[in-house]
Each structure stands twice: as C-alpha cells, then as structure tokens.
Design a protein around this motif. Sequence first.
Motif, PDB file in Angstrom:
ATOM      1  N   ASP A  86       0.881  -1.145  -0.255  1.00 47.34           N
ATOM      2  CA  ASP A  86      -0.322  -0.406   0.182  1.00 47.34           C
ATOM      3  C   ASP A  86       0.794   0.740   0.160  1.00 47.34           C
ATOM      4  OD1 ASP A  86      -2.692  -1.428  -0.205  1.00 47.34           O
ATOM      5  OD2 ASP A  86      -2.025  -1.765   2.201  1.00 47.34           O
ATOM      6  N   ARG A  87       1.644   1.388   0.787  1.00 47.60           N
ATOM      7  CA  ARG A  87       2.789   2.450   0.869  1.00 47.60           C
ATOM      8  C   ARG A  87       3.268   2.296  -1.327  1.00 47.60           C
ATOM      9  NH1 ARG A  87       4.654   5.051   5.626  1.00 47.60           N
ATOM     10  NH2 ARG A  87       6.313   4.552   4.337  1.00 47.60           N
ATOM     11  N   HIS A  88       3.656   1.726  -1.507  1.00 46.35           N
ATOM     12  CA  HIS A  88       4.470   1.571  -2.235  1.00 46.35           C
ATOM     13  C   HIS A  88       4.595   0.404  -3.188  1.00 46.35           C
ATOM     14  CE1 HIS A  88       7.572   3.677   0.048  1.00 46.35           C
ATOM     15  NE2 HIS A  88       7.679   2.196   0.875  1.00 46.35           N
ATOM     16  N   PRO A  89       3.598   0.961  -3.554  1.00 44.86           N
ATOM     17  CA  PRO A  89       2.573  -0.345  -4.938  1.00 44.86           C
ATOM     18  C   PRO A  89       3.848  -0.243  -6.188  1.00 44.86           C
ATOM     19  CG  PRO A  89       0.866   2.409  -4.371  1.00 44.86           C
ATOM     20  CD  PRO A  89       2.318   2.359  -3.805  1.00 44.86           C
ATOM     21  N   SER A  96      15.767  -2.563  -7.195  1.00 51.20           N
ATOM     22  CA  SER A  96      15.880  -1.316  -7.861  1.00 51.20           C
ATOM     23  C   SER A  96      14.742  -0.301  -6.901  1.00 51.20           C
ATOM     24  CB  SER A  96      15.445  -1.117  -8.898  1.00 51.20           C
ATOM     25  OG  SER A  96      16.833  -1.647  -9.402  1.00 51.20           O
ATOM     26  N   HIS A  97      13.635  -0.624  -5.906  1.00 52.15           N
ATOM     27  CA  HIS A  97      13.011   0.505  -6.123  1.00 52.15           C
ATOM     28  C   HIS A  97      13.913   0.956  -4.105  1.00 52.15           C
ATOM     29  CE1 HIS A  97       8.943   1.296  -3.303  1.00 52.15           C
ATOM     30  NE2 HIS A  97       8.711   2.067  -5.078  1.00 52.15           N
ATOM     31  N   GLU A  98      13.852   1.850  -4.391  1.00 54.62           N
ATOM     32  CA  GLU A  98      14.354   3.056  -2.906  1.00 54.62           C
ATOM     33  C   GLU A  98      13.674   3.380  -2.651  1.00 54.62           C
ATOM     34  OE1 GLU A  98      17.834   3.552  -3.528  1.00 54.62           O
ATOM     35  OE2 GLU A  98      17.447   2.849  -5.482  1.00 54.62           O
ATOM     36  N   GLY A  99      12.429   3.201  -2.355  1.00 52.81           N
ATOM     37  CA  GLY A  99      11.500   3.456  -0.963  1.00 52.81           C
ATOM     38  C   GLY A  99      11.793   1.928  -0.966  1.00 52.81           C
ATOM     39  N   TYR A 100      11.748   0.818  -1.189  1.00 53.90           N
ATOM     40  CA  TYR A 100      11.347  -0.456  -0.054  1.00 53.90           C
ATOM     41  C   TYR A 100      12.510  -0.605  -0.009  1.00 53.90           C
ATOM     42  CZ  TYR A 100      11.631  -5.189   0.781  1.00 53.90           C
ATOM     43  OH  TYR A 100      11.344  -6.662   2.064  1.00 53.90           O
TER      44      TYR A 100
HETATM   45 ZN   LIG Z   1       7.371   3.786  -2.864  1.00 52.57          ZN
END
Ligand SMILES: [Zn+2]
Lengths: 638, 638, 638
Positions: free
Chosen positions: A85-88, A111-115
Amino acid sequence: MKRTLGTCYYPEHWSREIWEVDARRMAEAGLTWVRIGEFAWSRIEPSRGAYSFDWLDDAISVLGEAGLKVVLSTPTATPPRWMLDRHPEMLAVDVDGRARKFGSRRHYCFSHEGYKAECAQIVAKLAERYGRNPSVAAWQTDNEYGCHDTTLSYSDMARHAFRGWLRAQYPGQGNDGDIEALNKAWGNIFWSMEYNDFDQIDLPNLTVTEPNPSHVLDFRRFSSAQVVAFNKLQADIIRAYSDAPIAHNYMGRITDFDHFAIGDDLDIASWDSYPLGFLEDRIEAAPSYKRAYARQGDPDFQAFHHDLYRAVGKGRWWVMEQQPGPVNWAPYNPEPLPGMVRLWTWEAFAHGAEAVCYFRWRQAPMAQEQMHAGLLRPDSVAAPALAEAEQVYREIADAPEVTSYQSPVALIFDYEADWAWAIQPHGLGASYFDLVFDTYRALRALGLSVDILRQNADFTTYKVILAPGLMHMSDALKGALRASGATVVLGPRSGARDSSMRIPVPLPPAVPGLDVLVSRVESLRPDMQIPLKSGGTITRYHEVLEGDAEVIEETDDGQPAIVSGDCFIYVSGWLDAAAMKRVFGTVCERAGIDVVNMPDGLRRRQTGHEMFWFNYSTAPIDAFGTTFQAASVTREML
Amino acid sequence: MKRTLGTCYYPEHWSREIWEVDARRMAEAGLTWVRIGEFAWSRIEPSRGAYSFDWLDDAISVLGEAGLKVVLSTPTATPPRWMLDRHPEMLAVDVDGRARKFGSRRHYCFSHEGYKAECAQIVAKLAERYGRNPSVAAWQTDNEYGCHDTTLSYSDMARHAFRGWLRAQYPGQGNDGDIEALNKAWGNIFWSMEYNDFDQIDLPNLTVTEPNPSHVLDFRRFSSAQVVAFNKLQADIIRAYSDAPIAHNYMGRITDFDHFAIGDDLDIASWDSYPLGFLEDRIEAAPSYKRAYARQGDPDFQAFHHDLYRAVGKGRWWVMEQQPGPVNWAPYNPEPLPGMVRLWTWEAFAHGAEAVCYFRWRQAPMAQEQMHAGLLRPDSVAAPALAEAEQVYREIADAPEVTSYQSPVALIFDYEADWAWAIQPHGLGASYFDLVFDTYRALRALGLSVDILRQNADFTTYKVILAPGLMHMSDALKGALRASGATVVLGPRSGARDSSMRIPVPLPPAVPGLDVLVSRVESLRPDMQIPLKSGGTITRYHEVLEGDAEVIEETDDGQPAIVSGDCFIYVSGWLDAAAMKRVFGTVCERAGIDVVNMPDGLRRRQTGHEMFWFNYSTAPIDAFGTTFQAASVTREML
Amino acid sequence: MKRTLGTCYYPEHWSREIWEVDARRMAEAGLTWVRIGEFAWSRIEPSRGAYSFDWLDDAISVLGEAGLKVVLSTPTATPPRWMLDRHPEMLAVDVDGRARKFGSRRHYCFSHEGYKAECAQIVAKLAERYGRNPSVAAWQTDNEYGCHDTTLSYSDMARHAFRGWLRAQYPGQGNDGDIEALNKAWGNIFWSMEYNDFDQIDLPNLTVTEPNPSHVLDFRRFSSAQVVAFNKLQADIIRAYSDAPIAHNYMGRITDFDHFAIGDDLDIASWDSYPLGFLEDRIEAAPSYKRAYARQGDPDFQAFHHDLYRAVGKGRWWVMEQQPGPVNWAPYNPEPLPGMVRLWTWEAFAHGAEAVCYFRWRQAPMAQEQMHAGLLRPDSVAAPALAEAEQVYREIADAPEVTSYQSPVALIFDYEADWAWAIQPHGLGASYFDLVFDTYRALRALGLSVDILRQNADFTTYKVILAPGLMHMSDALKGALRASGATVVLGPRSGARDSSMRIPVPLPPAVPGLDVLVSRVESLRPDMQIPLKSGGTITRYHEVLEGDAEVIEETDDGQPAIVSGDCFIYVSGWLDAAAMKRVFGTVCERAGIDVVNMPDGLRRRQTGHEMFWFNYSTAPIDAFGTTFQAASVTREML
Ligand SMILES: [Zn+2]
Ligand SMILES: [Zn+2]
Ligand SMILES: [Zn+2]
C-alpha cells in the motif's frame, strides 16, 4: 575446528507453549545453531511503524536458555502486505512485463529505493535491539537472493536505475554520461541502435528479435550490482550494532548475481543444499542417471557448491539449510535413502563447512511448504533425519576434528562468464555452469579434491588450474595465470570477448606465450560429435585453431584439438566425459598430481588428516581394497 | 547472361581508413555488387531532420572507384531510437498484446501512418541524392519483410486500419461499409458474433477459443496488403528519381505476406539463402536427416526457393545474402563442408539467379550477429568462403554462360492457401508449405527441373501441373487449368473453401470435367497411415471420395484414393514420399516427361545447354555413369 | 422407460425454406428432441432491448408441427457484440492478466453483475414467452460451463467478488469479515502473508512463486460458487414460467466447478460426449493406446461420465451432444469406425440415459466448427451417422426397454478433491481425476457396473465403496462410510488435509476403527516403482504407514502397503493397473461380488434385465462363450 549442527526454526509458526520443549529437544539432539526470523516481518511490524518485539525477545531468550545460539535473519525477503500500500511500485516485473504479485515471497524489485529505505529501517531496528544480545551469535541477510528468478526485474524502477548505473559506467560531463562511449562499447551502429541520450535506453526485454548482447551484459551486471548494494546496505547497518558474523544463504545453481561480490561484504558464506530437489530440477542428465540417484542426489553437485561457497566465504562457510527428507518443490519428491542425511552432512564437513543446519525443525502443516519434511513431523514426532543428525553429532564428538586442506588443483568459476554464455550460447542450451561442472565431475572422477577460485584469487599455490569457458579474460588475469607457476588449462571460448562483449582483435585467446588463435567456431547438434584420436570426442562447441603451438591432441581427421605453449594448454571444444577425464588426468599426472579411477557413485574428499569417502550409490562398492557401504561415508586417516 | 557475385557491406561499421582496402579486395575477389545502407538510418539521419550524407557519398565513391556496383538499400527496417520519441505508438504489438520494443530491428507496425510518412521522407532523400549516381546500379527496399514474425501486428493502429480495409472489402453507402455483407461472408451468426458496425470489429487475437477462420483470413489478407502498400510507397518514390532496378530481399519459408504482390511492384526478386540455418530452424525432418545434412543444408530447400523467387521476380532474381560459414541464429550453427559455398552459389545460377551476394564481407565483432561468419574474419583475414567465391568467379569466366530453361513440369504455390491451412490445419502441424515442399521433393527425386507458378500464371507451356492443397480455387483458375493442355494434379483440399473460408456447396473440388466430390475428411495421428494398394500410404490428411471419376489408385481396403477425369487427377490425401514419387512419376511419364530415380542427396537442374548436378551428401555418389564428388557441383553439357 | 433420440439444430443458420424439410427428416429418422437456441442471442436481441422473436416462434412451431419436442436453451454463452459496449469490463481475464476478447464464445466473467443482470433479462423474456409453449418440453441453461477454461477469471470484478465471498466465509462484525480467522485458516504467517483487511486480498495469479494453497483452494471454491449462482439465477427464472425440466450440458473431464451443486438446482444432467476428441485431447495414455482406439474412443471414458452424470442428475440424465463423425477441435480428428455411433448411443442407454441427441443436425459450412461432422453433410446429404441413429431408433422400438440397475459397487468422486490435487499434486502431473479414473478402469476390467457417488450420498446400499484420494474427509463423511455396512477402500491421500488445506494433526487418515497413520509421503519419478509382493507396483505417489492395522499387502521389501481395520482398507499409494485390478478384485470377491477378467477393449454394463456388451476394439473378441463383433454392442437377457 569442532564442526557444529543447527536447524531452522519459526517460533512465530507455533504456539508459545511448545517453544521450551522444542528448544530442549534441539539441544538434546546436539544442535548448536537455530536460525530464525527471515520470514517474520508481519509479526515484527504488523502494521507500518508499529513494532512488536516482545515475542522475538521471548523466543531468543527461550533458545538461549536452552544453550542454543541464534542466527538472526533480516526479514526483507517477505515484506508484509501493508508495504504494498505504501509502495505500489515495489513489485518486481517479469521479462514479459507483468508485475510479480504479492502472495508468496521475494516480491520486491531490488531497484525500488522506497523499499530499500524500509529495509534499512527494519534492519536497523533489529540490529539495534539484538546486536549485543549474547544469544544472537550470527546474522543472516534476507533469504536466498535470486531464488524464483528474482534478480532480473524489468520494472520502471529498474529501468530508471539502469540508466543511472550506465551513466556511471560511461561517465561524461556532469555526470550526464557519455552516450557515444556507450554506443561504441555496445556497437549500437550495428542496427541503427544508437542512442542520443541515456534516457532513451530501455531494458533488454520484449525486443523484436534478440537484443544486443552488450546491452544485455550490462543489464546483467547492473542487476547483480543491485543485489550487492541491497545486501551491503543491510550488512553495514548490522555491523554498526553487532560484532557477530554476518552470512547470507545462497542457493544451488543460481548464478544471476556475483556471489563473490556479495561475499566480500559478509563474514560467512552459506548455502541451502537440497540434493534430491536439485537433481530433479536443475541438473541436466539422462533420465537413467536421475533415476539411479533419485534418492541420493547427484554425487558431485553438493561438493561443487561446497567448494564454490568456500571460495565465496573466503574460507568460512556453512550449509544453512540441509534437506532432511522429501521437499515440496521439485517435479518429483522422493525420500532420501536411509543414511543420506548423514552422508550429506559429513560431506559438507569434509569440504570445510563450519556448521550444517537442517531445514527445518518441524514440518509446517500450512501454506506453501507443507510437503517439505523437517527433523520433526507436523505432529512433533521425530522424522527419520533426526536420528541421522544425532548420529553425526555423536560422531563429531568422538572423531578427530576435520581439518582444512590445500588442494593442488584449482578450477576457476566466474559469474560474468556464466552471463556471457547465457546471453550468447551459440548452441542451444550450452551453459557455462554445465561446462565448469562437467570439468569438476571429471576431476572428481579422478579422485581429486578441488579448490574453486574466483578470477582475482591467489593462483600461486596450485600445480594445475583449469579455467574453461572464461569468455572475457583481462590482461591482468592472463598475467596472473602465467605467473602462477601452475599448468593452466584454457578453452573453449577463453578470452573470446572483450569486456563489452565484442570479439577482440587479435582473435582469442591472445594469451602471451601460447601461439594459438581461434580461427573459426561452430556449435554442434547433440547428435554430432568430433572424435579425438586418443579417445573421447568434442561435443556441442568446437573451435578451429591456427598457430604454431605444440599440438598435443588431434581430431580423428588430423586437426589440432588441444595445444600447449608456455604453461598453457588450450582445449578447442567442449570435451565429453571420457575425453575430459583422460586429458585432465594426463595434465595432472604430468604436474605431479596422483589421480585414480573412481568407480561411478564413489567420491572422496581429502582434508588435512583424513580422506573421506562417500558412496552415493545404492549398493556397496569394493574398491581401493575397501568395501564402501551404500549411502554411507567412510573416514580414512592419512 | 554472365552471372555475377557480390557481397553485403557496412561501411558505417568500420573505420574510414580500411574502406579502400576493402573495396580493392572485393574487386580482386571478382565481386561485382556491394549492397549497403539497409541498417544505417541512425548515421544518415542521426537526429530528426539532421541528415548526414557525406560519409555515404564517400563510401559509394570509394566502392565505385574500385569498379564495384552499389545496391543501395532504404534503411527503413531499423528506425533510429529518436523515431520512437516522435511516434511512441509505432511499435508492432505481438499476439499477446505486448509492444515489441526498440533494441533490435523491424520494430515497426506496418499500419502506423506516421512512421510510413517518415519512411517516405528518408526514401525520397536517398533517391533524390543517389537516383542518378552511376555507382548506384540497383536498389533494395527495406530488409527481409516478415522476418522475426513482423507481418502480423495487433496494435491499435492495425485495428484501426483493419476496419478501414474491411469497409473497402465490404463496401456500402458512404463508404461506411456493408456490415451485413461481412456478417454473412464470415458466418458471424454462428456464435452470435454478428457486428452492428465495423468499429466493433477487433483483431482476432486473445479470443477465448479459436476466432472465426473467416475473420482471421481477412486479417491475414489485410496484413499482407499492408506490407505490399509499405513497399509500393518506397518503390514509387525511388522510381521517380532513378532508373536502376529495385529489389527486395525475401527470406526462406516466410509466407505471411503475398510475395507475388510485392514482386509486381519491383524489378527483381532476391532472397537470403542460409542453407544450414534453415535446415535447423525451419524444416520439419527427422533428427537423423538433419544430422546427415547438418553441414550441407537440405538438398531441396534452396532449389525450391530459387524456383519460387524466380516466379516472384517474373524471371529476374538474385540471392542477395548467401551464407558463407556458420550463422549465429539457428539452434545449432555448424560450419559448412568445404565446397558447399561454391555448390550453393552454382545451384543459384543453375536455377537462373543473375547474381549471388555473400553476407557479409567481414564478420562483425559486435552486436547481435557477431557469431555470423563473413568472407573475412573480424581480423580481416580471409575466411574459407572467400576462396570458394573466388573459385566460382574464375569458373564463371571460363565456362559457358548459364542459360534459361523452360520446364515441362510446374508446381503452383499460393500464399493465401498457406494462410488458410495455417488457420485451419485440421490436424496438428499440417502445413501447406510442407505439402507443397513434399511435392517438390518428390519431383526433384525424379530428376525433374520444376517451375513454380502463381495462381494467375500462364499455364499453357506445361505438360504437367501440380496444384496440391489450394483450399480456395476460383472458377477462373479452374478454367485456366482445364484450358492449359496440361495434366493437372489436384488435391487434397483443393477448392475446399470459398473465398470467405466457408465450405462451398456443391462440395469440393467441383472441378468441371472431374466427377468427384469429397464426401468427408479426416486428419490422422502421425502413427496412423492408410496404405495404398500400389505402395506408399496416405498420412496426416485423408478424404473420402464419391463420384464416377476413374479410380486410378485404391487404398488397401478398396476405397478410391486417386481418381482422374478430363485433364485432372485428384489425390485424396497427403501422400508419403514413396507414394508421391511413384504417383507423380507415373503422371509425368504418361505426359511424355522422362523421369529418373535420383539417389539420396544427389539433385540436378537443367538449363538451356547444361545439366548441373549437385551432390549434397558427404560421400561421392556413383550414378548415371559418373562419380559425383561430395559437396560438389558437376556440369554436363547437353 | 422408452429411450429417445434427438439432435441439435440451429434454425438461425439456415434459410427459412428448408426448416420444414429438416423437421420432417428429423422425425422420419426417429428423432424426438431438437435442442435449439443456445447461440442465437444476436438474432433474438439484435441490438439492446430490440427483441426479435418471430423467427423463433416460427422455428418452434415448425418443429412442433413435425412432432418434435424442443429443448430450448438460454443464449447466455454467446453475448452479442453490443453487450461489450454496454459492459466493457464483462470479459473474463486469463491467468496472465489478459482480457479474453470477443470473437468466439464464453467471453464473460461469472462475477460481472451487469452481465448477470442482462442474462436474467433475456432468460425472463424467453421463459415468459415460451414457458407454456407445448412444443418446448425442456430447457437448457447456457452451454458447457467451464469449456475453454472459463471458470477461473482473474478480472477486477472477480477480485471484488472474491473479497465479498471471503468475508462471508470468515464472518466478523458487520459483516466486514474476520481477517484474523482467514489469516489463521490460510496459515498466512508462513511467509508474512498476513492481511490487515479483506480489501488487501488479491487473486492468486502471477505470484513470484506458488501462491498459498489455502488461498488457491478458497479461490477455486469461490469460482465454482460463481458458476452455481449464475446457473441458479437462470433456473429460478425459468421455473417461474415453466414446468418443463431444466438441464445443463456438461463436458468431459471439466472439473473446475462443482457439478453436483449445479445439479441440485436442475432437473436433468446432460453431457456432451465426444469420444474421439476426448481420447486425443484429454486422456493421458501411451501413443500406442491412443492409436489402438483412435477411431473408437477410450473404452471407459464415456462410461465413467455416464455414471458420473447419472449421479449429478440424481438419476435423470441425457447425452445432449453425441459425436456423429470427425470433430474439428482435437489435435487429430479421424472418422469413427462404422458402428461406433450406434455403440456410443447404446452405451449411454445402458448406463441409464433417457435421451441421446446428436450434435449436430447438419454440418455448418461456416465459422469455427465447419470441420465438425453432423448427421447431414453441408449439402444436406446424409452423413454415415444418420443411418446408425436410425438403426438405434429401430432397435429401441423392437427391443425390451432398458431398465435401471443398483450396483453393489460405488466409487466416490469429489470436485473439491480434484482442486486440492491440482493445487498440490506433489508429483508432476498427478491428478485426482486420473486416480479415480484408473480406479474406475480397474473395476470395469473386472466386469463390474459402477455407481459414482458424491460425498453426501446414501452409502447404505453398497457392498464395496472406493474412495481414493479424498484429500479432505469430514468427520461426517468418515462416519457415514463406517456406518454404511460396506467395505470401504481409502487412500492414498485420504483425509490428508483439513478443510482449509492444512495438514491435520493427528496425522491422516485418522479414520475411526483403522489404526493407521501416514507417517511420511513421497512422489516418484515415472521411472521409479515400488513393487508389491503379490504383484503390481506403487507408482507416482507413495506413503509410509505406521500403526497396528492388519497388513494385507506388503511391498517387496516388507513394508506395509495396504492395511485394513474395521470396514476400512487403506491403500498407501497409487497402484498400477495390475495391482488395482488384483487388489480391488479380491476386495469385491470377499464382499460377495462376482468379478470376471474382461479382455482388453471389451466392456459391459448391467441393467435391470440385461447385460450390454461393448466391443471397442477393431477385431471380434471371443470370450465368455460368445463372439463380440468389433465396434458393436451385444445385448444379453439376464
Ligand atoms: Zn514507494
Ligand atoms: Zn506518430
Ligand atoms: Zn457493466
């Protein structure tokens, strides 16, 4: 060093009441290590920012009080559902462009910086809380990088990161990158594939026909580097809070990222050894061969990985997950023969493992792995493997310590070479891993103990070094091999590409001291073979040689097949098993290394003071003046 | 006519310094033609509207000064990356609905009007600049239409264009089309598939089960027409500026568009002949057969295409790309036997080729085709093929000219028939191409030289015409065949569908003069065969016949298998090789055509003054009082 | 009861002029039933809300006046194209996430409420108009639910509906559902798959590795329930207007929805029997076996479905579509042997069918099924099947009525068990359907007539009940079997999972009265077999047993293979054909049931007064003192 045993445990799967009983039974069985935590994120952080450590404190305490040591894992392989939900956009994307959905594990894009920021935070929380806990004696980062084909992601995030990575590889003003340098390195003029800007570069999937191999190679390098960076992020955080060693548990025959590079950031290499599952689902062999070893596993596959991960761990390595019975995930999942769990455990120790942990303590009655055996059945009754583990524990106590050994024979394994072959096999199914593994099999069939080395290892302690299939060889590597003092066996495809996956001119192998040049190459149908005068054949891949190097083997029709010069021997094709054994046996003997003719199914490994013999077959073998019992290990003092 | 040789060259791939050396070596090797430019768009127009012709002027000049003639290609098969920024929707879409991305070649949809306008512009620029250049002696449009499955696109653009095309096929008021005419032609009532408007019609992919065959057939016709229109756009522009002949280079066994229709808009047909690659990847044959010819290619496949493209070119045809060594793209890529490059070249000339160009001059060290051999190695040393090309050049100079020949035997090939079989094979894998090719093999095994004809050819010069598998036969075709004076062999599936892919009533074949009707049809498992009394069997496809036509062959159980009436012979199934050879041999002999029994691997082709013999096998063949050397051509004056 | 014949007819496909001729010929051939309407929506409602009933009134009237009875179908399997404009999201979505487009049939998602409302409306219109029409003697809902893999849809609508269904299964306050109950039932803690809310739950496709089996099982239950609800909606509406019985036509080996649940809402079960097509495309057998029966069909497959659908129809069942000649849709489509259409028809009657309808009256010359034979050819000439149908009609008239029969032997079939095996086969390709069908084959090879039962059937009339592979067994089922008075044969995998697809503790089978426990399980390579001392082997799946139950069969190495206790017998693996026949034969004999040894290809079925013998082989068989002609039925009075 005293070798130790352990198991993998999931306190969160079981009611609190049985934790003490479990811990006591583990200790009684002679186990030292208990790995926990790697899939527990949803219980540690049930909702975003709401941490719940009480149960984990408790579990570690229960285990510690039973005298067990905990390997604490970071839970980043299974981000909870709320994370999505935070990082679709955190999901990895497959080669067909489909998001890989929540509902199992490893559903994140490297490669997902948010994760990655979320991972840094949970790792910091864990390290801060347990970094000095005396029961936490080791760490594991994530779980089985690369499993389920998760290294390569074709997401928007990966595309964006790839462009940045390329700019760093081909630096220009700014750094906005030097796009002309990239165009040249990749040979993009070939089909008007030239770029005006890095932001035009896409990931190499879904192209009309095959993408540019240089493009793919850089994408493979990038993808590997993303795994390395992801792991280093965690290791650095843990180190800030803990002195305990850090490990990762690698898998069998996963080559999508550079394990050596990961290993540089960790203290211990470990791997998850599933001999029966791997025989069925990742070894290329005839059905009759698979049937012969269906309850024992391939006689060389475990040893190969033991030797490989010893190198990845710079000498320190474990088996973090040892198959104890049928698994759930292979096409067919038979039971091991009685004795095999003990054999597999001792084989790991013979190759230098510090510890062997069984996966898992108790068979889970629910979810994806409910058909995966444990040391206990779901009803907590002992499964057959438990007695074998206990037997090993008693044998460890009674027998001399297993000591390390320096082999005179080395075999180079290189992850980039595997990517290069995968990108350009030339012949259907030709794989670098198979070529190296065939070589390893041949050496083992000669009774040899083998060190597996990375490209930049110290070569000076070996008499014979085999380096098949290294499609790119730097000048430094060529020089180091020549300076090693060893006989070095090269080919096929050695130095066949420059660092950008182009054919170099002068033509390969271009090794100083060896006057040979690969004039032409061809791949062969499986039913085509080129016989050698002295026996055996060239299969799959064949090169035509030119030059004045001494010819030491010829094809039946008189063409040079193997040549030598200086310390080098060059093999101009993929040899079949008979030819490999004959040729490499001769090379070793000339280098002063004794070889023997090992019966099928019997393998051995030398340690400092002992020879360990492993009979993988279903019948006793009489050889070397001894009877080796089926599915059994024999120790011989030297 | 003196036959000529040539090569394919990419000046943009090489540094300017070696152009003169290359040109001189080409000329010295006896080459006449140099094809250039087909992948050079990113160098001709590096960014939108910024043209760069200096280098191309220079290259043409260098080649011309060496005495070479240039075939200048339009570069439209490889639009540069910037094109995609201008026309993001230009990509073709595959049958699964995925855009086929930039990064290789042929990444355009034939229905994208914006891209077509860009093509018109670059072609006009080239034609304007080089239309009168004396060194530019021929043109090539685009490159290998249809390669990599690029004829069929399921894009939004294609859907829109398909609706327009359908309106034109089923015209109504306006023209907004006559949707009821379409519904009736397609039989859309069948599963309530009726449309109220043309804008409701989608492309026939991703349906729940198979789409309506009439729908698919119209989509196949539309897709072919889009290729034809794309090519005509270019040809018309070139003609406005140049008198040099225009060619396109077709491929082997690509049947997705109507080559005859393209040929009508061009001066010369040419094709790209890769005997070893085609054997591996597009011929259905037993492994033992493929192994036997792995280094020579199929003995009939090249000849078939030579004869086919002679028809497409209305007599004028070339081999634009001739395999000179291992290729990169087949499952396995062995070297040809010494002598095969010469054999392939002469075989093309024997079938009437004006020129044979080798692909490519120098092996490229980079990008997708780096494993594709050339006349030179990447280090500019001669590869083995160069000497064979030079030998052919000397032989051309010394020997009598190859003259043309009118065969008494013709075989009809029809692209729409191939689509119809592909849409409705009835039995798994049954292919019109294979049926026609099996027929061709049988004729060649009888020593015959064959003319391949289109449906609307002049039939009056033949004694025997074979027309298997023509699922739709117009009344005009039936009449022309009957009026030809030839014996005409029809069946199976002749006239089995009307022009809208419906079963006609009266039932097929409904040929005037032949009292036979196909009462029922069945497809057979590969392990089922229906034996004929006189030898051989019916396989794959079988028809039950009714009527009073004379029965000339029966099945073992006494049913009519082959019947005749008037000038027609009707074959009620797919004959195996033995039956085809026997049956067609008898037909030819009765028509006064001599046949012989050709040994396996030996083939021959008659010209005006000579018989050429080609031994495709790996050993000499003694036959017809001569010893034919392996992998060699033998010329015999008549 | 007098058995009747019928056919499937599409008046909308043919011109009005031939309806009367068709109807008269049907009546003359002895047909009673004519099924119509199931694909006619675009003619009944050509555009939204514009109904056109005149032609249908007319067609029913023509048929009725010829003395025929109409089975009127609802047309909901083929919504017209205009429906898609109203409900663009109505399309089903495949497992890869692609919408399944218009252009064939069954292109709707069972979860689309808008489409369901449209269906309710058209069904109401039809029922209102024809509910009391004397010629409309039966109804059919939709057509072949599940055909073309259409039960499972991964659409947004399905996801939304699944969440609602789950809330109802795991009810909480509100009802917003009890997410913790779901997490626990599914074991979501396993890989941190826990949900905070039902709205987080996705459909189980495109996960990184296999989804949670509990998740999938609930999705399968939901998907089945959607089909049941869809059907019930129609049946309820029809019942409001008509007293005629309602049927649905099921298919062969489609198990994606619970046919018993559908059957509860209908009056008659019917199925579409295509013996030759099914042999080729949905039976696992060796090529030599398929070749042997290529023109006859599998000797047990039709009988199995007859017996299954007799249970689904609670005794009332039909063959709604009977193959009359080659079909169009199998990999290979041969003609049946002469006599097989008659044989198939009689076999249906022998198993209790009330009616057999041939599909279709006249072969359609257009669209997808133009290669599908009918009773008439496209030119209205009789195809061979018509004479066989007429012969059956005469035989019905002349012979005694076929009466029903109560078998002493029953076999349980359960759709949920099939889903559970499909979700977790453990060994590649292991299928519950195959296990049950192998069991059925063995019983038939013993000459037995078999009743197939659902889980909640009345078991008290049987001497022997076989219940292999019921992965979940409720306590009620266990109790009912124990109370039945029959000998009950269980295993393998009986009771291996609880109702949420978790392993129960105590371990299975946990059957009262039978002291046995499955200690461990393994799946076997196809080339591995575990021989039994008394003959035959265990293949594919094998269990290790513990407990004090009496051992009645042992493996060669002395392990218990089959045990018994109380009324139960437990089989610890998948027996091969020889072992099944031997073991089940012994069980039956001990229960007082006579068995015989049926020759290959010969099968029999008992009725109240007769024994019917069916020779499926291509040659006569001498057995039991009689010669059974090839492809023929033999009636023997008892
Ligand atoms: Zn994100
Ligand atoms: Zn555009
Ligand atoms: Zn709607």
